[in-house]
Scaffold this motif. Structure first.
Motif, PDB file in Angstrom:
ATOM      1  N   GLY A 290      -5.559 -38.652  -9.701  1.00 18.71           N
ATOM      2  CA  GLY A 290      -4.093 -38.749  -9.771  1.00 18.71           C
ATOM      3  C   GLY A 290      -3.598 -40.099 -10.268  1.00 18.71           C
ATOM      4  N   PRO A 291      -4.035 -41.207  -9.633  1.00 21.28           N
ATOM      5  CA  PRO A 291      -3.568 -42.527 -10.072  1.00 21.28           C
ATOM      6  C   PRO A 291      -3.930 -42.817 -11.523  1.00 21.28           C
ATOM      7  CG  PRO A 291      -4.605 -42.678  -7.928  1.00 21.28           C
ATOM      8  CD  PRO A 291      -4.837 -41.289  -8.407  1.00 21.28           C
ATOM      9  N   ALA A 294      -1.420 -41.138 -13.558  1.00 22.75           N
ATOM     10  CA  ALA A 294      -0.123 -41.810 -13.455  1.00 22.75           C
ATOM     11  C   ALA A 294      -0.106 -43.091 -14.274  1.00 22.75           C
ATOM     12  CB  ALA A 294       0.183 -42.115 -11.986  1.00 22.75           C
ATOM     13  N   TYR A 308      -6.498 -50.957 -13.121  1.00 15.86           N
ATOM     14  CA  TYR A 308      -5.455 -50.649 -12.134  1.00 15.86           C
ATOM     15  C   TYR A 308      -5.654 -49.310 -11.436  1.00 15.86           C
ATOM     16  CZ  TYR A 308      -2.712 -54.747 -13.224  1.00 15.86           C
ATOM     17  OH  TYR A 308      -2.308 -56.043 -13.344  1.00 15.86           O
ATOM     18  N   PRO A 312      -9.495 -50.450  -8.081  1.00 17.48           N
ATOM     19  CA  PRO A 312      -9.070 -50.539  -6.669  1.00 17.48           C
ATOM     20  C   PRO A 312      -9.660 -49.414  -5.823  1.00 17.48           C
ATOM     21  CG  PRO A 312      -7.175 -50.708  -8.135  1.00 17.48           C
ATOM     22  CD  PRO A 312      -8.347 -50.323  -8.986  1.00 17.48           C
TER      23      PRO A 312
ATOM     24  N   ASN B  89       0.620 -39.838  -6.668  1.00 17.24           N
ATOM     25  CA  ASN B  89      -0.375 -40.503  -7.511  1.00 17.24           C
ATOM     26  C   ASN B  89      -0.284 -42.021  -7.487  1.00 17.24           C
ATOM     27  OD1 ASN B  89      -1.268 -38.003  -8.103  1.00 17.24           O
ATOM     28  ND2 ASN B  89      -0.728 -38.029 -10.270  1.00 17.24           N
ATOM     29  N   LEU B  90      -0.075 -42.568  -6.296  1.00 16.98           N
ATOM     30  CA  LEU B  90      -0.148 -44.023  -6.154  1.00 16.98           C
ATOM     31  C   LEU B  90      -1.603 -44.423  -5.964  1.00 16.98           C
ATOM     32  CD1 LEU B  90       2.793 -44.622  -3.644  1.00 16.98           C
ATOM     33  CD2 LEU B  90       2.860 -44.551  -6.137  1.00 16.98           C
ATOM     34  N   VAL B  91      -1.908 -45.676  -6.310  1.00 16.55           N
ATOM     35  CA  VAL B  91      -3.232 -46.210  -5.970  1.00 16.55           C
ATOM     36  C   VAL B  91      -3.150 -46.634  -4.517  1.00 16.55           C
ATOM     37  CG1 VAL B  91      -4.987 -47.910  -6.539  1.00 16.55           C
ATOM     38  CG2 VAL B  91      -3.550 -46.968  -8.330  1.00 16.55           C
ATOM     39  N   LYS B  92      -3.775 -45.838  -3.656  1.00 15.69           N
ATOM     40  CA  LYS B  92      -3.520 -45.964  -2.211  1.00 15.69           C
ATOM     41  C   LYS B  92      -3.898 -47.318  -1.653  1.00 15.69           C
ATOM     42  CE  LYS B  92      -4.029 -41.047  -1.178  1.00 15.69           C
ATOM     43  NZ  LYS B  92      -4.376 -40.571  -2.545  1.00 15.69           N
ATOM     44  N   ARG B  93      -4.977 -47.913  -2.191  1.00 16.82           N
ATOM     45  CA  ARG B  93      -5.452 -49.167  -1.604  1.00 16.82           C
ATOM     46  C   ARG B  93      -4.732 -50.381  -2.172  1.00 16.82           C
ATOM     47  NH1 ARG B  93     -11.484 -47.006  -1.652  1.00 16.82           N
ATOM     48  NH2 ARG B  93     -11.843 -46.809   0.573  1.00 16.82           N
ATOM     49  N   SER B  94      -3.964 -50.188  -3.235  1.00 19.96           N
ATOM     50  CA  SER B  94      -3.239 -51.334  -3.792  1.00 19.96           C
ATOM     51  C   SER B  94      -1.907 -51.481  -3.074  1.00 19.96           C
ATOM     52  CB  SER B  94      -2.994 -51.125  -5.283  1.00 19.96           C
ATOM     53  OG  SER B  94      -4.215 -51.081  -5.977  1.00 19.96           O
ATOM     54  N   SER B 102       2.426 -51.729 -12.057  1.00 23.73           N
ATOM     55  CA  SER B 102       1.588 -50.989 -13.005  1.00 23.73           C
ATOM     56  C   SER B 102       2.444 -50.114 -13.921  1.00 23.73           C
ATOM     57  CB  SER B 102       0.538 -50.161 -12.272  1.00 23.73           C
ATOM     58  OG  SER B 102       1.152 -49.095 -11.581  1.00 23.73           O
ATOM     59  N   GLY B 116      -4.463 -59.512 -13.565  1.00 23.87           N
ATOM     60  CA  GLY B 116      -3.502 -59.384 -12.462  1.00 23.87           C
ATOM     61  C   GLY B 116      -2.420 -60.441 -12.508  1.00 23.87           C
ATOM     62  N   ARG B 158       8.081 -47.174  -9.848  1.00 24.48           N
ATOM     63  CA  ARG B 158       7.086 -47.392 -10.897  1.00 24.48           C
ATOM     64  C   ARG B 158       7.615 -46.868 -12.242  1.00 24.48           C
ATOM     65  NH1 ARG B 158       1.336 -44.887  -9.746  1.00 24.48           N
ATOM     66  NH2 ARG B 158       2.502 -42.951  -9.908  1.00 24.48           N
TER      67      ARG B 158
END
Lengths: 386, 253
Positions: A290-291, A294, A308, A312, B89-94, B102, B116, B158
Motif C-alpha cells: 500500500g505505502p 501511495a 520512503y 522504513p 496506505n501510510l508508512v506505519k513506522r514513519s 513524502s 531525508g 499528504r
C-alpha cells in the motif's frame, strides 16, 4: 448393509495404516540402536571417572592471591661442632631443630613456630654451596605450627665451616586477589571471538542485503530473466545454508591455516550471508505494498519510493535479524575454534587436550556469561526496534 | 479537464476489469464512481495516474496523453494528481510528518530527499497541511499510533502537499465509521470548492447524494450509468449493484 460394510472397511484400513506406521517406527529405532551401539551400562560404570574432570570444570581458575613468601631457617651443623649452632629465637616465625646438631644418618625433629595458620610450607635444605634440596611440602596446623622428623643425609654435611640450613618457605595469605593467568587469557580470547563474530556479521550483512532483494519474489520475480535470477539466488542461498559452519570452518582452516581467527571469520561470513539473505528476503516479501503504491502516486522516482516506502518497513526487521545473528555467531564461533577457527574455542580445545580442566572451566564460564549477556542485550535491543 | 476514451484493462490472468469506458470530467467536478467490489472502480482510478497500465484506450489530462507519457512525464503528471486510499496506505513506522512530507517527493530535490533532508518551507507546508486537517499536534507520532479517521486525514494532508489539481479517492471512507465518513468527505468537499477536481469511489447511497455533482456507475467493468446524483434512486442503485443487493435482502429474510 452396504454402508455398514464400507464403514467397517474404512476402519480396518485406518487400523492397518496405524499398525504399519508403528512397525516402521519400531524398525527404524531398532536399526538406529544397531548402528550407533549405545552402551548405557558403560555410561553408568564409567560415570565416576568423570567426577574429577567435572570437579575441575566446575572450579574454574579465576583468581590467584598475590602471595607473600617468607623464608625462615635454622643452621644444622653435621656433624656436631663442625660449625656453630644458631642463636635460638624465642618469638616470631621461626624454625627450631632438636637436637641442635646431628651426625649423618641421624634423625632430627624440625618444628615450625608461629608461621601462620593452615598455610603451605615448602621445607628444604639449603646446602653449604647454596643449592637447595627439597625435603617435603606440608601445611601448618591451626596454631601455625608444624613438626616433622627429618633424616640427615651425608650430602648435608658441613663444608668449609659452613653448615647446611633447614629452610621453610611459607606462602602467606592476605595478598590481594588478582585475575589468574587463565582468566586473562580467556578474556583476551573472548574479545577475539566477539570481534570475530562482529566482523563476520557486518560483512555477511553487507553481502546479504543485495542478495536478499534478488531473492525476494515481489522485487525480482518479474519476467523470464527475473524468475531465473530469483531461483538461482534462492538455490544458492539454500545450498550454502545446508553446510554446517563447522564444516565450512574446517575447509577454510585448511586454506588459510589452523588456529587463525580468519578461517573462523570466513566461515561465519558465508553462514551469515546465507542465513540473513534468506531472512531478509522473507522480510521484503512480507512488506505492505500500500505505502509503495501511495508514494509512487505522489510522483516520486524509484529510489525515493524505496527510501520512503520500502526501507522504513524493512529496516527494523533487518537490524533485529542482524543483531540476532551476531548473537548466534558468537555462539557458533566458540565452537568453530575447535576446528582451527581461533578465539575462545581454540583456547578451550587446547586446554582440554592438555587436561587442564579448571582452565577449560574458566573458558566455559566465560562462554556461558558472554552468550547469556549477548542474548539478553540483543533481546532488549530487538524489543526496542520492533 | 480529464478525458477517458475507450479505456480497457485486461489483467494477465484474463480478467477483464474495464471494458471500453469513455467519459469526461470537467474541472471542478465532484465525480463519484459507484459499483460493486470488483466492478473496476479501483482499476479505473489507478489507470488515470498509471499505477496500473491500461491495456488499450486513451486518457487525456488537459490534452496531455497520459497513456503515452514517458516514465519521467508520468511522474510529473502524477505529482499534480493526489490520491487517497481505503487502507490509507501510510508508512506505519514513519512519523506523521514524514508521511506528509513524502507527498512532496515529486517536487523535492531527488538527492536531498533520499537523505531525508527537507527545506524549511516544505516542513512549514506539511505542518500547515496537518493543521488544516486538525492533527498538527500528532506530527511527531508514529503513523500507526493514530486512529483510522486520523490516518485518513494524514492521507489527505499528504495529497495536499502535491498542490493537486485532481484528487483520486479510492473508497476513502469504506474503512471508517459513518460519522467519520462525513468528516473526511467534508474535507474533500472543501477542496472541491477551492477548485480541485475530485474523482471518488463510494459505497453508500446517502453519501453519493450528499457530495457528488455527478455519478458514474460501473458493473463488471462496463459503464452502466452516467448522470446526476438526483437521477439515482433506490431502484437505480439496485440495478447497478444487481443481484448482490438482492442476495443481501434474501439473506436478511
Amino acid at each position: 448393509m452396504m454402508m455398514k460394510n464400507a464403514d467397517h472397511l474404512m476402519r480396518l484400513r485406518r487400523v492397518f495404516t496405524q499398525v504399519i506406521g508403528i512397525v516402521v517406527i519400531a524398525l527404524a529405532l531398532y536399526a538406529s540402536v544397531q548402528v550407533t551401539q549405545p552402551d548405557f551400562v558403560k555410561l553408568v560404570i564409567a560415570a565416576p571417572k568423570a567426577r574429577q574432570v567435572l570437579r575441575e570444570l566446575l572450579a574454574p581458575d579465576l583468581f590467584t592471591r598475590e602471595s607473600e613468601v617468607m623464608t625462615v631457617g635454622v643452621a644444622l651443623p653435621v656433624p656436631c661442632d663442625s660449625a656453630p649452632e644458631d642463636q635460638k629465637a624465642i618469638t616470631g616465625p621461626r624454625l627450631e631443630v632438636a637436637p641442635g646438631c646431628a651426625a649423618e644418618r641421624e634423625t632430627v625433629l624440625v618444628r615450625g613456630r608461629e608461621l601462620g595458620k593452615g598455610v603451605p610450607v615448602a621445607l628444604r635444605w639449603r646446602l653449604p654451596d647454596g643449592n637447595t634440596l627439597g625435603i617435603q611440602r606440608l601445611v601448618t596446623d591451626a596454631k601455625g605450627n608444624f613438626e616433622v622428623r627429618v633424616q640427615v643425609r651425608p650430602i648435608v654435611a658441613t663444608k668449609g665451616g659452613q653448615p647446611a640450613r633447614i629452610e621453610a618457605e611459607v606462602t602467606l595469605p592476605g595478598g590481594r586477589l588478582a585475575p589468574s593467568q587463565a582468566l586473562r587469557d580467556v578474556i583476551d580470547a573472548m574479545f577475539v571471538t566477539v570481534f570475530m563474530a562482529l566482523l563476520a556479521t557486518t560483512l555477511g550483512t553487507f553481502l546479504a542485503v543485495p542478495l536478499s532483494f534478488l531473492a525476494a519474489s515481489n522485487i525480482t520475480r518479474r519476467g523470464r530473466l527475473g524468475a531465473l535470477v530469483y531461483y538461482l539466488v534462492r538455490t544458492f542461498l539454500n545450498l550454502i545454508r545446508s553446510y554446517e559452519p563447522l564444516v565450512m570452518a574446517t575447509i577454510f582452516a585448511l586454506i588459510v591455516g589452523f588456529g587463525s581467527p580468519f578461517a573462523g571469520i570466513l566461515a561465519l561470513v558465508v553462514v551469515t550471508t546465507a542465513s540473513l539473505g534468506k531472512m531478509f528476503s522473507e522480510s521484503i516479501e512480507s512488506i505492505d505494498t500500500g505505502p509503495i503504491e501511495a508514494i509512487s502516486a505522489t510522483g516520486a522516482n524509484r529510489a525515493q519510493v524505496i527510501m520512503y516506502g520500502v526501507v522504513p518497513q524493512i529496516l527494523p526487521d533487518f537490524l533485529s535479524f542482524t543483531i540476532y545473528h551476531w548473537d548466534i555467531n558468537v555462539r557458533i564461533s566458540t565452537i568453530i575454534g575447535f576446528v582451527g577457527g581461533g578465539g575462545i574455542g581454540d583456547y578451550l580445545s587446547k586446554r582440554i587436550n592438555a587436561f587442564e580442566y579448571s582452565k577449560a572451566g574458566t573458558a566455559l564460564l566465560a562462554i556461558i556469561l558472554v552468550v547469556w549477556a549477548l542474548d539478553f542485550l540483543s533481546a532488549q535491543i530487538r524489543k526496542k526496534l520492533v | 479537464m480529464l478525458r477517458v476514451e475507450h479505456l480497457t484493462k485486461v489483467y494477465p490472468n484474463g480478467t477483464v476489469a474495464l471494458r471500453d469506458i469513455s467519459f469526461e470530467v470537467s474541472d471542478g467536478e465532484f465525480l463519484v464512481v459507484i459499483g460493486l467490489s470488483g466492478s473496476g472502480k479501483s482499476t479505473l482510478l489507478r489507470c488515470i495516474n498509471r499505477l496500473i497500465e491500461p491495456t488499450s484506450g486513451k486518457i487525456y489530462w488537459n490534452d496531455i496523453d497520459i497513456t503515452n507519457a514517458s516514465p519521467s512525464e508520468v511522474r510529473r503528471i502524477r505529482r499534480q494528481i493526489g490520491m487517497i486510499f481505503q487502507q490509507f496506505n501510510l508508512v506505519k513506522r514513519s512519523s506523521v510528518l514524514t508521511n506528509v512530507l513524502s507527498g512532496r517527493l515529486g517536487y523535492a530535490n531527488p538527492w536531498l530527499s533520499l537523505l531525508g533532508v527537507w527545506p524549511a518551507e516544505d516542513r512549514q507546508k506539511a505542518l500547515r497541511a496537518l493543521e488544516r486537517v486538525g492533527i498538527a499536534d500528532k506530527a511527531n507520532q508514529r503513523a500507526d499510533t493514530l486512529s483510522g479517521g486520523q490516518q485518513q486525514r494524514v492521507g489527505i494532508a499528504r495529497a495536499l502537499m502535491q498542490d493537486p489539481r485532481l484528487l483520486l479517492a479510492d473508497e476513502p471512507v469504506a474503512s471508517l465509521d459513518p460519522v467519520l465518513a462525513h468528516s473526511i468527505l467534508q474535507y474533500l468537499e472543501q477542496l472541491n470548492k477551492e477548485g480541485v477536481t475530485i474523482i471518488c469511489s463510494l459505497h453508500f447511497l446517502d453519501l453519493v447524494h450528499r457530495y457528488a455533482t455527478r455519478v458514474i456507475g460501473l458493473k463488471d467493468g462496463v459503464k452502466v450509468f452516467d448522470g446526476l446524483p438526483t437521477e439515482i434512486d433506490r431502484a437505480r442503485f439496485k440495478e447497478i449493484y444487481g443481484e448482490e443487493a438482492q442476495e443481501v435482502r434474501a439473506a436478511s429474510l
